[in-house]
Write a protein that holds these residues in place. Structure first.
Motif, PDB file in Angstrom:
ATOM      1  N   HIS A  55      29.923  -2.747 -13.442  1.00 23.31           N
ATOM      2  CA  HIS A  55      29.184  -3.967 -13.119  1.00 23.31           C
ATOM      3  C   HIS A  55      29.572  -5.143 -14.013  1.00 23.31           C
ATOM      4  N   ILE A  56      30.808  -5.112 -14.501  1.00 17.23           N
ATOM      5  CA  ILE A  56      31.389  -6.297 -15.117  1.00 17.23           C
ATOM      6  C   ILE A  56      31.938  -7.175 -13.989  1.00 17.23           C
ATOM      7  N   ILE A  57      31.620  -8.456 -14.008  1.00 16.58           N
ATOM      8  CA  ILE A  57      32.044  -9.365 -12.930  1.00 16.58           C
ATOM      9  C   ILE A  57      33.488  -9.814 -13.169  1.00 16.58           C
ATOM     10  N   GLU A  61      29.149  -8.952  -2.486  1.00 19.86           N
ATOM     11  CA  GLU A  61      27.890  -8.648  -3.169  1.00 19.86           C
ATOM     12  C   GLU A  61      27.862  -7.168  -3.541  1.00 19.86           C
ATOM     13  N   CYS A  62      27.368  -6.906  -4.733  1.00 21.35           N
ATOM     14  CA  CYS A  62      27.281  -5.537  -5.245  1.00 21.35           C
ATOM     15  C   CYS A  62      25.849  -5.033  -5.093  1.00 21.35           C
ATOM     16  N   ALA A  63      25.680  -3.725  -5.079  1.00 23.08           N
ATOM     17  CA  ALA A  63      24.345  -3.130  -4.954  1.00 23.08           C
ATOM     18  C   ALA A  63      23.447  -3.508  -6.117  1.00 23.08           C
ATOM     19  N   CYS A  64      24.048  -3.921  -7.231  1.00 24.42           N
ATOM     20  CA  CYS A  64      23.252  -4.299  -8.401  1.00 24.42           C
ATOM     21  C   CYS A  64      22.645  -5.695  -8.256  1.00 24.42           C
ATOM     22  N   GLY A  65      23.043  -6.431  -7.216  1.00 25.70           N
ATOM     23  CA  GLY A  65      22.515  -7.766  -7.002  1.00 25.70           C
ATOM     24  C   GLY A  65      23.463  -8.878  -7.402  1.00 25.70           C
ATOM     25  N   GLN A  66      24.525  -8.555  -8.142  1.00 27.55           N
ATOM     26  CA  GLN A  66      25.506  -9.551  -8.534  1.00 27.55           C
ATOM     27  C   GLN A  66      26.641  -9.603  -7.501  1.00 27.55           C
ATOM     28  N   ARG A  67      27.559 -10.524  -7.706  1.00 24.68           N
ATOM     29  CA  ARG A  67      28.730 -10.631  -6.834  1.00 24.68           C
ATOM     30  C   ARG A  67      29.990 -10.384  -7.654  1.00 24.68           C
ATOM     31  N   GLY A  68      30.974  -9.730  -7.018  1.00 24.12           N
ATOM     32  CA  GLY A  68      32.287  -9.589  -7.630  1.00 24.12           C
ATOM     33  C   GLY A  68      32.378  -8.621  -8.785  1.00 24.12           C
TER      34      GLY A  68
END
Length: 410
Positions: free
Chosen positions: A235-237, A244-251
């Protein structure tokens, strides 16, 4: 202290390659001549080391060389990857004696563990290994892991693996000691054992499998973290405008850098049709191989997808190396060989441009010595490492022992 000194001597002999005389061992370890003599005598009796002829070094009588006896002990390494399970048999130097790779049945943990135990037994029988010579089984598995209890805890790519007691279940099924290690950590141990690294070296290892992870080596030791799960980088951008990632962030790395993400990008670009049966590990493995084969054959669209992936990977690596300031970057894992030519042609220049220390030094980038099997070999090396490598913590008494000694004194 005796066990620590024994490990110090074994480590010195192992690293020497061709062997050392007792006099050289005194110089290399700082131990007394009597201690070296006593320990090497026991190691010869136990067949951990062997005499390797005599050599003349200056005046005086010829010196007897001592080297590791590679066939005296073996370890078994297992890499539990969502796509395939790899088994290796290693000698005492970490060299591969035998290798087998199998697709495991379904994803039900009990069936997979039973199949792993059967495969291990077949490997032992096929190679004619005396079970008393087996130092143990190392298993490299995707994280997160509960190191204390030896359980696999809901890895994103291994469905149905909810707190599975893999270590104890496999030990019971095989009758052998089992060590469970995170796959990225095992890969770093393999690189330490097989690569040309100095004892005080530092490097970042990027592990390319169905998922992507990292491992860090500082001063010749793998950094495992407080829970043994260091290296979770999903989950490093790396692309703020990415999916969109399942964690809520993008990329995030998870949706940009993994083989599945790269395949999906190739499908959207029209490199090949989106006609997959599913996104299971086997399909991803096959599809990714197809993409890399197309690039190797000169397909410009496929090449551009892999070059874009290398650019995203460079963002991840530079974020880590700028923070950690390591000696070099090493890449390996089950998917590494397929992209190695593209990545090694682009990553050095990309990382140099993004490096905070480019005015001071270069940052070497290279592939792991073991390549695709780095997880399995690393798992076996984790077992050997416990047998052969000195550990400073062995010199410390635990608190209960201290309390016992205090009670005796009082």
């Amino acid at each position: 202290m005796g066990g620590f000194n024994r490990s110090v001597i074994l480590e010195a002999v192992r690293r020497s390659g061709q062997g050392l005389s007792r006099t050289e061992l005194v110089e290399a370890t700082g131990l007394s001549a009597q201690t070296v003599t006593n320990i090497t005598r026991r190691l010869l009796d136990e067949r951990f080391i062997e005499e390797a002829g005599r050599t003349v070094q200056g005046p005086g009588k010829p010196r007897t060389m001592l080297r590791l006896n590679p066939t005296s002990r073996v370890s078994i390494g297992v890499h539990l990857d969502p796509a395939i399970v790899t088994f290796v048999l290693l000698d005492l130097t970490g060299a591969v004696i035998a290798r087998v790779a199998r697709r495991m049945p379904a994803d039900e943990p009990r069936r997979i563990i039973a199949a792993m135990a059967d495969e291990i037994e077949q490997l032992i029988v096929a190679e004619g290994i005396d079970r008393s010579a087996i130092t143990g089984i190392g298993v490299a598995a995707p994280g997160p892991l509960d190191a204390e209890h030896g359980t696999v805890v809901d890895p994103p790519k291994l469905h149905s693996w909810h707190r599975v007691p893999l270590r104890d279940a496999l030990a019971e099924a095989t009758g052998l000691r089992v060590i469970l290690e995170k796959d990225t950590t095992a890969a770093a141990v393999a690189e330490l054992w097989t690569g040309d690294h100095q004892p005080d070296s530092s490097f970042l290892l990027i592990y390319l499998g169905i998922g992507i992870g990292a491992a860090l080596v500082i001063d010749g030791d793998v950094v495992r973290g407080a829970s043994g799960n260091a290296g979770e980088i999903g989950h490093i951008i790396v692309d703020p405008d990415g999916p969109e990632c399942a964690c809520g962030q993008r990329g995030c790395v998870e949706v940009v850098c993994t083989p599945l993400a790269i395949i999906e990008r190739a499908e959207r670009a029209g490199v090949f049709a989106d006609d997959r049966v599913g996104s299971d590990p086997e399909s991803v493995d096959s599809r990714f191989t197809d993409l890399c084969d197309r690039a190797a054959a000169g397909d410009r669209g496929a090449t551009e997808i892999l070059e874009e992936a290398a650019g995203h990977l460079s963002v991840l690596i530079s974020a880590l190396t700028n923070m950690l300031d390591v000696d070099c970057v090493v890449l390996g894992g089950p998917f590494w060989t397929r992209v190695s030519s593209v990545d090694l042609s682009l990553l050095p220049q990309l990382l140099e441009r993004q490096s905070a220390t480019r005015a001071v030094r270069a940052l070497p980038v290279r592939g792991a010595v073991i390549g695709d099997d780095v997880g399995a070999v690393g798992a076996g090396c984790v077992v050997l490492d416990e047998v052969l490598s000195p550990r400073a913590e062995a010199l410390f008494l635990d608190s209960s022992h201290e309390r016992m000694r205090g009670a005796e004194r009082s």
